[in-house]
Scaffold this active site. Structure first.
Site, PDB file in Angstrom:
ATOM      1  N   ASP A 166       7.560   0.921  75.997  1.00 13.23           N
ATOM      2  CA  ASP A 166       8.693   0.014  75.800  1.00 13.23           C
ATOM      3  C   ASP A 166       9.946   0.608  75.165  1.00 13.23           C
ATOM      4  O   ASP A 166      11.035   0.491  75.692  1.00 13.23           O
ATOM      5  CB  ASP A 166       8.261  -1.185  74.942  1.00 13.23           C
ATOM      6  CG  ASP A 166       7.032  -1.889  75.478  1.00 13.23           C
ATOM      7  OD1 ASP A 166       6.379  -1.364  76.397  1.00 13.23           O
ATOM      8  OD2 ASP A 166       6.722  -2.979  74.977  1.00 13.23           O
ATOM      9  N   GLU A 395      -4.089   0.194  67.809  1.00 13.86           N
ATOM     10  CA  GLU A 395      -3.323   0.260  69.062  1.00 13.86           C
ATOM     11  C   GLU A 395      -2.768   1.670  69.278  1.00 13.86           C
ATOM     12  O   GLU A 395      -2.818   2.215  70.370  1.00 13.86           O
ATOM     13  CB  GLU A 395      -2.175  -0.759  68.987  1.00 13.86           C
ATOM     14  CG  GLU A 395      -1.340  -0.863  70.246  1.00 13.86           C
ATOM     15  CD  GLU A 395      -0.227  -1.893  70.115  1.00 13.86           C
ATOM     16  OE1 GLU A 395      -0.047  -2.474  69.024  1.00 13.86           O
ATOM     17  OE2 GLU A 395       0.481  -2.119  71.114  1.00 13.86           O
TER      18      GLU A 395
HETATM   19  C1  DGY Z   1       5.014  -6.266  74.193  1.00 12.70           C
HETATM   20  O1  DGY Z   1       5.210  -7.474  74.180  1.00 12.70           O
HETATM   21  O2  DGY Z   1       5.178  -5.542  73.217  1.00 12.70           O
HETATM   22  C2  DGY Z   1       4.497  -5.624  75.387  1.00 12.70           C
HETATM   23  O3  DGY Z   1       4.503  -4.239  75.301  1.00 12.70           O
HETATM   24  C3  DGY Z   1       5.199  -6.071  76.632  1.00 12.70           C
HETATM   25  O4  DGY Z   1       4.369  -5.736  77.663  1.00 12.70           O
END
Ligand code: DGY
Length: 423
Positions: A166, A395
């Site tokens: 992201d 994560e």
């Molecule tokens: C989030 O909401 O952080 C996710 O990575 C989107 O897929």
């Protein structure tokens, strides 16, 4: 006897606790739905936990969200949950199964191949492969038809979320071209996780603008291709797709019609021929490219190592990448940092700007092995195991301190530990 690196029962328990009845959420609260590449990676964990039927079911559930045009969305909203933003009402997709409107790195076919090859129940494996193959093939054809309509060989992505990485610094420049959302919204992620480990508001405003943009354009592929203010050739997606093409084509032999396989072979060959455009001579690594400006996005990131997994690098390029990995690991010794630690944008704890992610490390180690760089592959495995030393499955991990970050009791970390790091 050699001490196991982590508690196998704990890893298995995470999958069971995150199982919402056929699909596995990545973690409680932060991500309460099924995600595309999480599901694929998590299926590897189910397989290793000895539940083959459950592994296949994870993928079947993912394909329940597949669009008629072949896209497998990045989120499948199987059931309601109010702990995540943006939910299905913001995405505005009216399909029977609610989903987002973008995809995610297509590691799916590579996972199907592993499940098929490792499955002990051969009848089940044959049956599930036959059931899933048409959908997986439609997904790959979708990537090339809709995301490379000019047949460049390099598919494009419309959203940083689509890359799965992201807030990678690679997207900083192309995001400058995206306006901010013009309405007030409440983020939920920073209610679950320290804001220092998540993207900034500046980036979220643009993520949400893009979500609105797809809806405003009625998810019309042509219109979005022509007018989307963010259109990037992402080296991570391209590499994972190329590897998955190869894996899928092996699975298709004598199982699927020749027109589809021929078309996919041609697209895949075009990718291999075009990949040189994403090699940066000055950085000595692969990078992504903004198709709206034509500029390469000059960030040394883990995505730029994934062409090894995709078998897209020449031996000389692989050697150059391998050399670079030396200082990369030395200065950020827990896993492989998602951004090179020498980079000005490196932040070891902030999501995709520097932490290490075990599923990426797995793909990179596989790629290194393919190129005969097995010493480095073994080193990547060893530094990945170091992340698990505290006994938890986060994560992602701070690549300098090894501290766990983001969501806890995380499905894909548990799954990749079971699949790859168990020895
Ligand atoms: C989030 O909401 O952080 C996710 O990575 C989107 O897929």
């Amino acid at each position: 006897m050699k001490k196991p690196v982590f508690d196998i029962d704990h890893a298995t328990r995470i999958l069971r606790n995150n199982d919402l009845g056929g699909y596995t959420i990545p973690t409680q609260g932060l991500y309460p739905f099924q995600w595309n590449w999480d599901a694929a990676i998590t299926a590897l964990g189910w397989m290793e936990a000895g539940d083959e039927a459950r592994a296949w079911l994870e993928l079947e559930m993912l394909l329940k969200g597949q669009w008629d045009n072949g896209m497998v969305p990045h989120i499948i909203f199987h059931a309601d949950a109010d702990t995540y933003f943006p939910g299905p009402e913001v995405w505005g997709v009216e399909n029977a199964v609610k989903t987002s409107a973008i995809s995610q790195p297509p590691v799916l076919a590579s996972v199907v191949k592993i499940l098929f090859e490792q499955g002990k129940d051969r009848a089940l494996a044959e049956q599930k492969l036959a059931q899933l193959l048409p959908g997986v093939m439609a997904y790959h054809l979708w990537w090339y038809r809709e995301r490379d309509p000019e047949n460049t060989g390099l598919v494009c992505s419309y959203h940083p979320w689509e890359s799965g990485m992201d807030n990678s610094p690679a997207w900083d420049h192309p995001l400058e071209n995206v306006p901010a959302a013009d309405w007030e919204y409440t983020r939920r992620d920073t209610g679950h996780v320290d804001a220092a480990e998540r993207p900034h508001k500046h980036q979220y405003d643009r993520y949400i603008y893009l979500v609105d943009f797809f809806k405003r354009n009625h998810f019309d592929s042509d219109l979005i291709y022509q007018t989307c203010p963010y259109r990037v050739q992402d080296i991570g997606i391209i590499s994972i797709l190329h590897r998955a093409n190869t894996d899928l084509l092996v699975l298709c032999q004598n199982r699927i019609d020749n027109d589809s396989t021929r078309s996919l072979q041609q697209s895949s060959a075009r990718t291999a021929a075009a990949i040189g455009a994403l090699w940066s001579e000055d950085l000595n690594c692969f990078v992504s490219r903004d198709t709206l400006t034509g500029a390469q996005l000059k960030t040394i990131s883990c995505a730029g190592v994934l062409p090894l997994f995709g078998e897209l690098a020449s031996p000389a390029q692989a050697a150059a990448i391998n050399e670079n990995l030396g200082s990369w690991i030395e200065d950020a010794p827990f896993g492989l940092a998602s951004t090179h630690p020498h980079s000005e944008t490196f932040e070891p704890q902030r999501y995709w700007r520097g932490p290490s992610w075990l599923h990426i490390n797995w793909m990179i180690a596989l790629g290194l092995d393919t190129y005969g760089l097995s010493e480095r592959a073994a080193q990547i495995k060893q530094v990945s195991k170091a992340c698990l030393a505290n006994g938890d499955f986060w994560e992602y991990y701070n690549s300098v301190s090894g501290e766990g970050c983001g969501g806890g009791e995380f499905s894909w970390t548990a799954a990749i530990a079971l699949h790859w790091l168990k020895d």
